[in-house]
Structure formats: C-alpha cells, structure tokens
Scaffold this motif. Structure first.
Motif, PDB file in Angstrom:
ATOM      1  N   PHE A   1       0.836  -1.207   0.000  1.00 35.47           N
ATOM      2  CA  PHE A   1       0.000   0.000   0.000  1.00 35.47           C
ATOM      3  C   PHE A   1       0.865   1.249   0.000  1.00 35.47           C
ATOM      4  CE2 PHE A   1      -1.653   3.397   2.748  1.00 35.47           C
ATOM      5  CZ  PHE A   1      -2.814   3.762   2.082  1.00 35.47           C
ATOM      6  N   TYR A   2       1.927   1.233   0.800  1.00 36.71           N
ATOM      7  CA  TYR A   2       2.796   2.395   0.882  1.00 36.71           C
ATOM      8  C   TYR A   2       3.558   2.630  -0.416  1.00 36.71           C
ATOM      9  CZ  TYR A   2       2.293   4.091   5.639  1.00 36.71           C
ATOM     10  OH  TYR A   2       1.806   4.695   6.772  1.00 36.71           O
ATOM     11  N   VAL A   3       3.864   1.581  -1.144  1.00 38.92           N
ATOM     12  CA  VAL A   3       4.552   1.736  -2.429  1.00 38.92           C
ATOM     13  C   VAL A   3       3.573   2.195  -3.508  1.00 38.92           C
ATOM     14  CG1 VAL A   3       5.819   0.533  -4.248  1.00 38.92           C
ATOM     15  CG2 VAL A   3       6.329   0.049  -1.850  1.00 38.92           C
ATOM     16  N   ASP A   4       2.437   1.516  -3.607  1.00 36.81           N
ATOM     17  CA  ASP A   4       1.479   1.807  -4.677  1.00 36.81           C
ATOM     18  C   ASP A   4       0.830   3.176  -4.531  1.00 36.81           C
ATOM     19  OD1 ASP A   4       2.024  -0.693  -5.679  1.00 36.81           O
ATOM     20  OD2 ASP A   4       0.240  -1.640  -4.819  1.00 36.81           O
ATOM     21  N   GLY A   5       0.663   3.638  -3.278  1.00 31.50           N
ATOM     22  CA  GLY A   5      -0.031   4.903  -3.061  1.00 31.50           C
ATOM     23  C   GLY A   5       0.849   6.122  -3.082  1.00 31.50           C
ATOM     24  N   ALA A   6       2.152   5.949  -3.141  1.00 28.60           N
ATOM     25  CA  ALA A   6       3.074   7.088  -3.089  1.00 28.60           C
ATOM     26  C   ALA A   6       3.321   7.667  -4.470  1.00 28.60           C
ATOM     27  CB  ALA A   6       4.397   6.652  -2.463  1.00 28.60           C
ATOM     28  N   ALA A   7       3.824   8.889  -4.499  1.00 24.64           N
ATOM     29  CA  ALA A   7       4.234   9.489  -5.764  1.00 24.64           C
ATOM     30  C   ALA A   7       5.555   8.887  -6.234  1.00 24.64           C
ATOM     31  CB  ALA A   7       4.374  11.006  -5.602  1.00 24.64           C
ATOM     32  N   ILE A   8       6.441   8.590  -5.275  1.00 27.88           N
ATOM     33  CA  ILE A   8       7.707   7.923  -5.569  1.00 27.88           C
ATOM     34  C   ILE A   8       7.511   6.458  -5.205  1.00 27.88           C
ATOM     35  CG2 ILE A   8      10.181   7.851  -5.066  1.00 27.88           C
ATOM     36  CD1 ILE A   8       9.940  10.785  -4.175  1.00 27.88           C
TER      37      ILE A   8
END
Length: 253
Positions: free
Chosen positions: A208-215
């Motif tokens: 979730f933290y990877v997919d939802g971030a801009a980077i």
C-alpha cells in the motif's frame, strides 16, 4: 545556507538501532556531537562507539523515557558528561509488533503502554531538557518523530495512531510555549520505513505504501534522515510548529 550541525550537541532518543541510529549517523555526518539514549543502554553505548570509530564525538546513555525518574537522571548525566545539548530528537517510541488488532480488540494494558511511552515519554524528555535548550548559544531545537499514520488514519493500529496524533498536537503547542525562548519545535512524520522493527508489518500494508506514493518504491532510512538534519540546523531557524511528512508523497500534512 549549508545544512550542517557543526558545534551542535544533539540527543537522539531510541538511537541504539534502526531509524534512531540512522538519525544519529546523519547528524554525525553533518558535524554534530551526539548523545545516544535508549532503553537498551548497551545498544546505545555500542552505537556511540561506532560513531566514535568514525570520528564523531558521541556518548551512549540508558533511559526509560516513560519513567520520570529515569529521564531526570538522564538529563543530569548528559549535563555532567556533555555540558548540555542544543537539539533534542524525540525518536524513542513503541511500535514493533503492536498492529493488527481492531480498536475493539486492543487490550487496555497495551493501550496504556503505548500512550505512556509515545506520548508521556515525549513530554517528559522535552520537559527535562528544555532548560539546556534554553541555554543553547546555537538556538535550541526540538524534533519529534510522529508518523504519517496519524495523517491518513491507518486502521488496526488505533493506539499507535492516536499516540502519534498526540505527538503532532504537542508539537504545535510546544512551539508556542518554547518559541519565546528561541527554541523551535517541529515534527517529522515518516511513512513505513524498511527497518528490522517493521519486518512484522504485513506485505499488503507495505505494498500500500509503495502503490499509493508518488515515488513508488520502499522507503529506507536514508530517505528519511535529511529532513531531520534540516529541522535541527540553523537553516530552519524560522520554522516552528510544523509537521513534515516524509513518505514519498503518499499523503501531505
């Protein structure tokens, strides 16, 4: 203006390992003198020794930030051994292994433990070291480590989220109380940093933290420490009461 911490003594709580040790290393590389405090006194001493081996002036200390007597003893020992501090980085907190329960499933003892360490501990440390920060010729700095979970409302982690929300609120209030003494108080709100303490986090939450971030990549300690060095430096002298999310653009303050 160069971002450096030359001639500053910085105390990092929870600095024995993980993100706390990374904060300490970054401060050392910026020229700071370090006081490493941790409930694991041997770990704090080991981290300090490693910094000294790399040319940094560093000392390790044992402390239980939830215990007022322990914090008072720490402040006396830091003043005796180091003469005072110019910056306080309130990083110590309870986070490992406490997630996964709904708000109805969290037991009262664990709720109280999280609040005692994360909220009471941050207050006790700031209270104990404020007199030293007031005496700082460089201008005192307090940097509280919050969490972006308090900005987006992470589920199944209510006690931790509530505690970090309290840290954010305390940051804003403390900035008003300490501003007249020339002390800035800010908070850093990291995302999910990949350190051993977060190994237990489910893969779904990590993704979730990877997919939802801009980077779109995992966050590592090196992504996180630059903001801390800036907020402890002269370059941030007119910034106070602010919350800096460092999470690759997942969410803003």
């Amino acid at each position: 203006m160069a971002i450096e911490l030359v001639d500053r003594t910085i105390l990092v709580s929870g600095g024995a390992r993980g993100l706390g040790a990374a904060f300490a290393q970054a401060c050392a590389e910026a020229g700071a003198r370090l006081a490493i405090a941790d409930i694991d006194g041997e770990g704090a001493a080991s981290t300090a020794q490693q910094l000294r081996a790399n040319g940094c002036d560093a000392e390790g200390f044992a402390v239980d930030i939830a215990d007022a007597d322990s914090v008072t003893a720490l402040s006396a020992e830091v003043e005796r051994r180091m003469g005072g501090i110019d910056g306080l980085l309130n990083n110590a907190a309870l986070a490992t292994g406490i997630g996964g329960k709904t708000f109805e499933e969290i037991d009262i003892d664990q709720w109280d433990q999280v609040m005692r360490i994360n909220v009471r501990g941050t207050w006790l440390m700031t209270r104990a070291f404020a007199p030293m920060l007031r005496r700082s010729a460089k201008g005192g700095r307090v940097l509280n480590i919050a969490s972006d979970t308090a900005l987006w409302g992470a589920p199944r982690l209510l006690h931790y989220v509530a505690s970090k929300g309290a840290v954010i609120s305390m940051t804003r209030s403390l900035s008003r109380e300490l501003g007249e003494d020339g002390i800035t108080v800010n908070a850093l709100a990291p995302g999910l940093v990949r350190v051993p303490a977060t190994d237990y986090v489910p893969e779904q939450r990590k993704q979730f933290y990877v997919d939802g971030a801009a980077i779109r990549r995992p966050q590592v300690p090196q992504d996180t420490v630059g903001g801390a060095v800036f907020l402890l430096s002269d370059a941030s002298a007119f910034i106070s009461g602010q919350i800096l999310p460092v999470n690759g653009g997942l969410i803003s303050a």
